[in-house]
Structure formats: structure tokens, C-alpha cells
Design a protein around this motif. Structure first.
Motif, PDB file in Angstrom:
ATOM      1  N   LEU B  55       0.854  -1.190   0.000  1.00 30.16           N
ATOM      2  CA  LEU B  55       0.000   0.000   0.000  1.00 30.16           C
ATOM      3  C   LEU B  55       0.890   1.240   0.000  1.00 30.16           C
ATOM      4  O   LEU B  55       1.971   1.238   0.581  1.00 30.16           O
ATOM      5  CB  LEU B  55      -0.902  -0.011   1.226  1.00 30.16           C
ATOM      6  N   VAL B  56       0.390   2.260  -0.662  1.00 33.66           N
ATOM      7  CA  VAL B  56       1.198   3.471  -0.825  1.00 33.66           C
ATOM      8  C   VAL B  56       0.554   4.632  -0.073  1.00 33.66           C
ATOM      9  O   VAL B  56      -0.624   4.927  -0.268  1.00 33.66           O
ATOM     10  CB  VAL B  56       1.339   3.821  -2.328  1.00 33.66           C
ATOM     11  N   LEU B  57       1.340   5.256   0.778  1.00 38.12           N
ATOM     12  CA  LEU B  57       0.859   6.420   1.519  1.00 38.12           C
ATOM     13  C   LEU B  57       1.065   7.693   0.684  1.00 38.12           C
ATOM     14  O   LEU B  57       1.921   7.717  -0.200  1.00 38.12           O
ATOM     15  CB  LEU B  57       1.638   6.555   2.828  1.00 38.12           C
ATOM     16  N   PRO B  58       0.313   8.738   0.991  1.00 35.89           N
ATOM     17  CA  PRO B  58       0.525  10.005   0.274  1.00 35.89           C
ATOM     18  C   PRO B  58       1.955  10.507   0.487  1.00 35.89           C
ATOM     19  O   PRO B  58       2.551  10.258   1.540  1.00 35.89           O
ATOM     20  CB  PRO B  58      -0.486  10.957   0.924  1.00 35.89           C
ATOM     21  N   ASP B  59       2.469  11.237  -0.502  1.00 33.87           N
ATOM     22  CA  ASP B  59       3.842  11.745  -0.406  1.00 33.87           C
ATOM     23  C   ASP B  59       4.020  12.688   0.784  1.00 33.87           C
ATOM     24  O   ASP B  59       5.135  12.877   1.265  1.00 33.87           O
ATOM     25  CB  ASP B  59       4.208  12.484  -1.701  1.00 33.87           C
ATOM     26  N   PRO B 166      -5.699   8.431   4.544  1.00 38.96           N
ATOM     27  CA  PRO B 166      -5.054   8.615   3.258  1.00 38.96           C
ATOM     28  C   PRO B 166      -6.078   8.822   2.155  1.00 38.96           C
ATOM     29  O   PRO B 166      -7.087   8.124   2.113  1.00 38.96           O
ATOM     30  CB  PRO B 166      -4.299   7.300   3.053  1.00 38.96           C
ATOM     31  N   PRO B 168      -7.712   8.498  -1.355  1.00 44.57           N
ATOM     32  CA  PRO B 168      -7.650   7.494  -2.408  1.00 44.57           C
ATOM     33  C   PRO B 168      -6.924   8.034  -3.624  1.00 44.57           C
ATOM     34  O   PRO B 168      -7.045   9.204  -3.951  1.00 44.57           O
ATOM     35  CB  PRO B 168      -9.122   7.226  -2.734  1.00 44.57           C
ATOM     36  N   SER B 169      -6.157   7.158  -4.233  1.00 44.04           N
ATOM     37  CA  SER B 169      -5.388   7.577  -5.390  1.00 44.04           C
ATOM     38  C   SER B 169      -6.300   7.732  -6.598  1.00 44.04           C
ATOM     39  O   SER B 169      -7.042   6.823  -6.952  1.00 44.04           O
ATOM     40  CB  SER B 169      -4.321   6.534  -5.694  1.00 44.04           C
ATOM     41  N   HIS B 172      -5.964   5.142  -9.602  1.00 43.46           N
ATOM     42  CA  HIS B 172      -6.251   3.728  -9.453  1.00 43.46           C
ATOM     43  C   HIS B 172      -7.378   3.293 -10.386  1.00 43.46           C
ATOM     44  O   HIS B 172      -8.365   3.988 -10.551  1.00 43.46           O
ATOM     45  CB  HIS B 172      -6.642   3.453  -8.008  1.00 43.46           C
ATOM     46  N   ASP B 174      -8.864   0.058 -10.306  1.00 45.29           N
ATOM     47  CA  ASP B 174      -9.743  -0.995  -9.807  1.00 45.29           C
ATOM     48  C   ASP B 174     -11.077  -0.431  -9.345  1.00 45.29           C
ATOM     49  O   ASP B 174     -11.123   0.640  -8.760  1.00 45.29           O
ATOM     50  CB  ASP B 174      -9.093  -1.705  -8.618  1.00 45.29           C
TER      51      ASP B 174
END
Lengths: 203, 177
Positions: B55-59, B166, B168-169, B172, B174
């Protein structure tokens, strides 16, 4: 500076070389610098934030709690930096803090489920696959994720560290402060439970 | 035919068997379809587990966290120093209060009841001349209250970062669950 007792499996490093192969400062070097300059800690956080967040999410199944636990892990790490022994590896030390936090959280009664779908936060590389296969992959990930969440906490931690964080048996033993044989047994039981739940066609 | 234990098959997949043990399992798997199937199931499980996305966290996660760690002027004092500061402030407040009370008590008052209770009587209702003492007592109370407030503020623990969810990107692809 207080010394941090060497845990079994925590590999000692040569402090005379505090840079990695790419010339970047090592984690241990950054940890030492962070004692004098809080801003340096940002680089350490950046290096580990996704791994620690993923660990917390796989342990709790809740992205809001995982975010909070990741924050807490880094704050505790920062607060405990004066006790960090730079002749030992930084990563197992950080993982120990994060894993203990997650286990304590799961053992407390604060566990709640819900929140936004964490899969939305995934940044997946485009492999040129058809939407159907992507959907299948996602369903598979969700099945595995749900099966992991049904494991007892001690098995869950071991299987996540082994297969999602790519840790060796020795590293897991050091992180969880467990004997190597216990790690082996926990891993065996965890995978047996998962295998039966996900793929068992033999019974 | 003796089948290897399931744990042995797992160790085989993890490459934690010695060479002779591994070769023995290899030989057995070549001859036993049931064990080969078990290993295949295990391999599928391990592949599925390792394929779970990170999983990727915000920068902004790291920078926001570090901002919380950067010492503000008030938090520049270390915990031990802060404790000393609070104790010193409390001492000053107590000394100041005692000194002013003594000053008030020593001041000649026309009222025969020249004690604390007398002062309270004066505060409740008295001629103009005696009201000065009441004002002084009030000033002492305000000063003491202010001192305590300063002490409490100085002793306030570090403010912790608030929970953030976080975002949502947007990239993405999906569909949501």
C-alpha cells in the motif's frame, strides 16, 4: 547514550561505512543524524512509510487504524532514537516497534472494522492486462487478505513478515523476540490454516 | 512409501532444508503425486501471499510527520527542563502570594478583627478606607491564578498529530469493493 541490547538475529554492521552501495546515507547513519536534526528523520520515514503502513494494514484490516499505527510507530521510533544502537540494523528495530504496536492494538478492545476501501490507495503498475484478469487478481487478493485477518494474531504477524515484508526466519525471530523454532512452528501453522481455507481440495 | 511431513514440505519450499534432505524430498516428489500436489498448493499460496500489493501512503506523510517533530519555541525545552521550569514558576507564585498576604495582614486596619476572617468581612461590606485591602486580596488571587495557568500551559504535553485518512489515489483503476 544508552546501549540497545543485541537481539538474536539482529545483524551487526560496520559503523565505519555508513553509506550504502549507491552512496546514499544508510538508515543507521540517518538515525544518528536525526538525534541532532529532526528534519533528517523525514528521509527515514520516507524510506519505510509504505512498508510500515502495509504491515499495519495487513495486521489490522483497517486503513484508518493502519495509518494511525504507522504514524504512532514512527513517533515512538523517533522518541526512542536516543536508545538506538547504531551498530545494529535500523530496520528490524523499527519493525519491532511497529509490530508490537499492531499486536498490542489487536489485543486491546479498540479494534473496529470499516473505513474506506484500502485497495483504492493501491498504485498498481499497468501490466496491459484485460479488466477481467485484473478483477480476478483483485478478488484473489481480497480472499487472501480476508483469510489472513482470520488468523490468530501471532500467526498473522509471522506470515505477513515472511511473505509480504520478505523477512527471513532469523529477522522475524529478532523482530518478534521469539526463538527460531517458534517462528518456524508459527509459520507452518499459519500457512496450513491459510492453505486449508483458500485452496484445500484434498478433504 | 513414507511421505514427508507437511512442515518438511514447507521448509523445502522456503529452501531451509539441508542438501541431502532436499534431494530426498525431490526424489519423493518425483514419485508421489499426492505430495507433489501438496507442494503445488503451498507454492500457489506463497505466490499469492507475495503478490499482495504494497500500500502506498501520500507523499506528504513524511513531511507532515516531521513537521510535528520539529521543536517549536515552547517545546524546545526538554522534558526535564520543562519540569524544572514549572517547579520554579510554582515557587515564585507561592512566594509572591505569601509576601503579599503578609503585607496585607501587617497593614494597620481600623477594624478590630485584623486577621484573614476580618479581611473577608471587609471584602463583603466595608467603608471606602478598608476596601483597599479587599482590592489587594483580589489582586493576589488574580496573580496566583495567572501563575497557576502559566504553569499548566508550560506543563502541557506535546501535541500529537491528528489522525488522517489517506486520500484514495485518483490514478487507481480498480473498481471499489
Amino acid at each position: 547514550m544508552r546501549n540497545f541490547a543485541a537481539a538474536p538475529g539482529v545483524q551487526a554492521i560496520d559503523t565505519s561505512s555508513l553509506e550504502d552501495a549507491a552512496g546514499e546515507p544508510s538508515d543507521e547513519s540517518l538515525a544518528i543524524q536525526s538525534l541532532l536534526q529532526a528534519e533528517t528523520f523525514e528521509e527515514l520515514v520516507r524510506r519505510y512509510q509504505n512498508r510500515i503502513y502495509s504491515l499495519a494494514y495487513r495486521m489490522t484490516g483497517d486503513n484508518v487504524e493502519a495509518y494511525d499505527l504507522a504514524q504512532e510507530a514512527f513517533l515512538r521510533c523517533y522518541a526512542a532514537l536516543p536508545s538506538f544502537n547504531p551498530t545494529l540494523r535500523f530496520a528490524p528495530w523499527l519493525y519491532r516497534i511497529a509490530t508490537n504496536l499492531c499486536i498490542n492494538f489487536l489485543q486491546s478492545s479498540r479494534v473496529r472494522r470499516g473505513g474506506a476501501d484500502p485497495e483504492l490507495a493501491l498504485q498498481m503498475p499497468d501490466r496491459g492486462k484485460q479488466p477481467d484478469s485484473l478483477l480476478e487478481e483483485k478478488e484473489q487478493r481480497q480472499r487472501i487478505h480476508a483469510a489472513i485477518l482470520n488468523l490468530p494474531t501471532k500467526y498473522r504477524a509471522v506470515v505477513i513478515l515472511r511473505h509480504m515484508q520478505d523477512k527471513t526466519y532469523e529477522e522475524i525471530a529478532a523482530i518478534l523476540c521469539l526463538p527460531l523454532n517458534t517462528v518456524r512452528t508459527h509459520l507452518f501453522r499459519a500457512r496450513e490454516l491459510l492453505r486449508r481455507r483458500l485452496y484445500d481440495t484434498e478433504r | 512409501m513414507t511421505h514427508p511431513e507437511l512442515e518438511c514440505l514447507q521448509l523445502y519450499l522456503d529452501q531451509r532444508l539441508s542438501d541431502p534432505e532436499r534431494m530426498a524430498v525431490d526424489r519423493h516428489l518425483g514419485a508421489c503425486a499426492a505430495c507433489a500436489g501438496r507442494v503445488e498448493n503451498l507454492r500457489r499460496l506463497v505466490t499469492g501471499l507475495t503478490a499482495m500489493n504494497e500500500l502506498v501512503l501520500p507523499d506528504t506523510f513524511a513531511s507532515e510527520l516531521t513537521e510535528e517533530l520539529a521543536p517549536s519555541p515552547r517545546l524546545a525545552v526538554d522534558p526535564a527542563g520543562r519540569k524544572l521550569l514549572v517547579q520554579a514558576a510554582l515557587c515564585v507564585v507561592i512566594l509572591l502570594t505569601c509576601g503579599l498576604l503578609l503585607l496585607i495582614i501587617d497593614t494597620p486596619v481600623t477594624d478590630p478583627s485584623n486577621d484573614i476572617l476580618g479581611l473577608i468581612d471587609i471584602m463583603l461590606g466595608s467603608p471606602f478606607q478598608e476596601r483597599a485591602s479587599a482590592v489587594a486580596v483580589l489582586a493576589v488571587m488574580v496573580l496566583a491564578g495567572g501563575g497557576v495557568l502559566v504553569c499548566l500551559l508550560a506543563a502541557t504535553p506535546r501535541i500529537r498529530p491528528q489522525r488522517r485518512v489517506p486520500a484514495p489515489s485518483p490514478t487507481h483503476s480498480d473498481p471499489p469493493r
